[in-house]
Design an enzyme around this catalytic site. Structure first.
Site, PDB file in Angstrom:
ATOM      1  N   ARG A  21      24.045 -23.973  22.069  1.00  0.00           N
ATOM      2  CA  ARG A  21      23.830 -22.511  22.106  1.00  0.00           C
ATOM      3  C   ARG A  21      23.317 -22.078  23.482  1.00  0.00           C
ATOM      4  O   ARG A  21      23.653 -21.001  23.962  1.00  0.00           O
ATOM      5  CB  ARG A  21      22.866 -22.096  20.985  1.00  0.00           C
ATOM      6  CG  ARG A  21      23.552 -22.234  19.628  1.00  0.00           C
ATOM      7  CD  ARG A  21      22.833 -21.609  18.473  1.00  0.00           C
ATOM      8  NE  ARG A  21      23.611 -21.862  17.255  1.00  0.00           N
ATOM      9  CZ  ARG A  21      23.120 -21.891  16.033  1.00  0.00           C
ATOM     10  NH1 ARG A  21      21.832 -21.662  15.827  1.00  0.00           N
ATOM     11  NH2 ARG A  21      23.908 -22.131  15.001  1.00  0.00           N
ATOM     12  N   GLU A 163      17.351 -25.917   0.686  1.00  0.00           N
ATOM     13  CA  GLU A 163      18.402 -25.055   1.249  1.00  0.00           C
ATOM     14  C   GLU A 163      19.809 -25.542   0.920  1.00  0.00           C
ATOM     15  O   GLU A 163      20.348 -26.422   1.602  1.00  0.00           O
ATOM     16  CB  GLU A 163      18.251 -24.946   2.775  1.00  0.00           C
ATOM     17  CG  GLU A 163      19.332 -24.054   3.398  1.00  0.00           C
ATOM     18  CD  GLU A 163      19.208 -23.879   4.904  1.00  0.00           C
ATOM     19  OE1 GLU A 163      18.371 -24.550   5.525  1.00  0.00           O
ATOM     20  OE2 GLU A 163      19.961 -23.066   5.453  1.00  0.00           O
ATOM     21  N   LYS A 205      16.138 -21.581  -0.440  1.00  0.00           N
ATOM     22  CA  LYS A 205      16.760 -20.897   0.710  1.00  0.00           C
ATOM     23  C   LYS A 205      18.272 -20.889   0.538  1.00  0.00           C
ATOM     24  O   LYS A 205      18.975 -21.791   1.015  1.00  0.00           O
ATOM     25  CB  LYS A 205      16.356 -21.601   2.013  1.00  0.00           C
ATOM     26  CG  LYS A 205      17.012 -21.031   3.257  1.00  0.00           C
ATOM     27  CD  LYS A 205      16.310 -21.468   4.517  1.00  0.00           C
ATOM     28  CE  LYS A 205      17.091 -21.032   5.741  1.00  0.00           C
ATOM     29  NZ  LYS A 205      16.337 -21.226   6.981  1.00  0.00           N
ATOM     30  N   SER A 246      20.717 -16.466   7.144  1.00  0.00           N
ATOM     31  CA  SER A 246      21.597 -15.372   7.570  1.00  0.00           C
ATOM     32  C   SER A 246      23.053 -15.814   7.684  1.00  0.00           C
ATOM     33  O   SER A 246      23.952 -14.975   7.560  1.00  0.00           O
ATOM     34  CB  SER A 246      21.110 -14.737   8.872  1.00  0.00           C
ATOM     35  OG  SER A 246      21.129 -15.644   9.958  1.00  0.00           O
ATOM     36  N   GLY A 247      23.298 -17.095   7.945  1.00  0.00           N
ATOM     37  CA  GLY A 247      24.632 -17.662   7.798  1.00  0.00           C
ATOM     38  C   GLY A 247      25.707 -17.161   8.752  1.00  0.00           C
ATOM     39  O   GLY A 247      26.889 -17.354   8.492  1.00  0.00           O
ATOM     40  N   GLY A 248      25.330 -16.491   9.825  1.00  0.00           N
ATOM     41  CA  GLY A 248      26.336 -15.980  10.745  1.00  0.00           C
ATOM     42  C   GLY A 248      26.616 -14.502  10.550  1.00  0.00           C
ATOM     43  O   GLY A 248      27.411 -13.910  11.283  1.00  0.00           O
ATOM     44  N   ARG A 277      19.854 -17.333  13.261  1.00  0.00           N
ATOM     45  CA  ARG A 277      20.618 -16.565  14.251  1.00  0.00           C
ATOM     46  C   ARG A 277      20.349 -15.063  14.211  1.00  0.00           C
ATOM     47  O   ARG A 277      20.288 -14.409  15.247  1.00  0.00           O
ATOM     48  CB  ARG A 277      22.120 -16.839  14.058  1.00  0.00           C
ATOM     49  CG  ARG A 277      22.540 -18.186  14.593  1.00  0.00           C
ATOM     50  CD  ARG A 277      23.874 -18.630  14.036  1.00  0.00           C
ATOM     51  NE  ARG A 277      23.790 -18.988  12.630  1.00  0.00           N
ATOM     52  CZ  ARG A 277      24.818 -19.351  11.887  1.00  0.00           C
ATOM     53  NH1 ARG A 277      26.022 -19.390  12.422  1.00  0.00           N
ATOM     54  NH2 ARG A 277      24.649 -19.692  10.627  1.00  0.00           N
TER      55      ARG A 277
HETATM   56  P1  13P Z   1      20.968 -18.964   9.997  1.00  0.00           P
HETATM   57  O1  13P Z   1      20.097 -17.827   9.496  1.00  0.00           O
HETATM   58  O2  13P Z   1      21.365 -18.822  11.426  1.00  0.00           O
HETATM   59  O3  13P Z   1      22.100 -19.251   9.068  1.00  0.00           O
HETATM   60  O4  13P Z   1      20.039 -20.262  10.014  1.00  0.00           O
HETATM   61  C1  13P Z   1      19.168 -20.494   8.987  1.00  0.00           C
HETATM   62  C2  13P Z   1      18.925 -21.932   8.855  1.00  0.00           C
HETATM   63  O5  13P Z   1      17.800 -22.370   8.866  1.00  0.00           O
HETATM   64  C3  13P Z   1      20.071 -22.823   8.686  1.00  0.00           C
HETATM   65  O6  13P Z   1      19.637 -24.085   8.267  1.00  0.00           O
END
Ligand code: 13P
Length: 313
Positions: A21, A163, A205, A246-248, A277
């Site tokens: 990144r 998660e 999560k 948030s997943g993108g 992100r």
């Molecule tokens: P994102 O919110 O960017 O998806 O990341 C959360 C996270 O901890 C992924 O393991």
């Protein structure tokens, strides 16, 4: 971790992911650069008003801020609980096309004992599922590893963030994501039960239930309704809090999903964010590796954290 109108900042990208990144932003990746960036995030003034915890990776957990404090020490002093990502990544699941299982159980008890001694309040383990590749066995295999991780965390006095992420890449519709998320969460809670995990001491999560990022978007109210329906059918009320990834999704969208979901009446669990992100991408972009940009980067981080926190209220 999930109440009081605050959420969790995910700043635990692996060395590899963080370096990629940084490179994408034109920043030469190094141990020192990753440290400087994480210090910028943690020391943004007033972060604790909207953030209850920060997830760190092993590298950052052992690093020191420029004032000599370790990251977990500084986090606690700033009113933010330090957490640690303990899985070691994913590997293909043989015989299950494109499916992945998360590794990291070997030696985990000893690692957790060390993290606890060095101040970790909570841990994180991420399992990842494709909407189309998450069959029952894949859901069970990852559910089993998540449950073993969670049980070990509780044995060491560390709160497990559990998660299971159903990815939102692709052009699938909302119903496909709902079906897969339902299957994944259903198996996960069977495994947590079998492992004897105390549900009142975990944070779940999950992903929001959305169409794929390449499919037409739906209203945030539709995402909230579908997400609530899946959670209501799978997550026992004993679970105190759910902190979404948030997943993108764009910051504005992830916050809108959370705002709508927070407004659903009759929810038994607290809901909040554990975004990565959606909180940090703007800050990384603005910082671009130059200390002179740190104040602007911190402002952007705080703005996103405040927006997400506001969405839970
Ligand atoms: P994102 O919110 O960017 O998806 O990341 C959360 C996270 O901890 C992924 O393991």
């Amino acid at each position: 971790m999930t109440g009081g109108g605050r959420g969790i900042l995910a700043a635990d990208e692996s060395v590899r992911t963080m370096s990629a990144r940084m490179k994408a932003e034109g920043v030469p990746a190094s141990e020192a650069a990753r440290r400087d960036y994480r210090e910028l995030l943690l020391t943004a003034g007033g972060l604790a008003e909207s953030v209850s915890g920060i997830i760190l990776c092993d590298e950052t957990f052992g690093q020191r801020l420029s004032d000599g404090r370790t990251f977990p020490e500084a986090a606690r002093e700033l009113g933010v609980l330090p957490g640690i990502k303990v899985d070691t990544g994913t590997t293909p699941l043989p015989g299950h096309d494109r499916a992945l299982v998360t590794e990291g159980l070997d030696g985990l008890g000893a690692r957790l004992a060390s993290y606890a001694e060095r101040g970790a309040a909570f841990a994180k383990w991420r399992a990842v599922f494709g909407v189309r590749s998450a069959d029952t066995y894949t859901a069970r295999a990852n559910g089993h590893t998540l449950a073993r991780y969670a049980a070990l965390c509780q044995q060491h006095g560390i709160v497990p963030i559990v998660e299971p992420e159903v990815l939102c890449d692709g052009d699938h519709g909302l119903p496909a994501c709902a079906e897969t998320t339902h299957r994944v969460l259903g198996r996960l809670f069977e495994e947590l039960d079998l492992a004897g995990v105390e549900l009142t001491g975990i944070v779940l999560k999950p992903n929001f239930v959305t169409p794929g990022l390449a499919a037409p978007a739906v209203a945030p109210s539709a995402v909230a309704a579908a997400t609530f329906e899946v959670l209501d059918g799978t997550v026992p009320p004993a679970v105190p809090g759910i902190a979404f990834l948030s997943g993108g999704h764009r910051t504005v969208d992830a916050c809108a999903f959370l705002r709508e979901l927070s407004a659903v009446p009759g929810r038994p669990w607290q809901v909040t964010f554990s975004f990565g992100r959606a909180l940090v991408s703007d800050a990384l972009h603005l910082w671009a590796g130059d200390a002179a940009n740190a104040p602007r980067a911190q402002e952007a981080l705080l703005r996103n954290c405040r927006e997400a926190a506001e969405a839970t209220r």
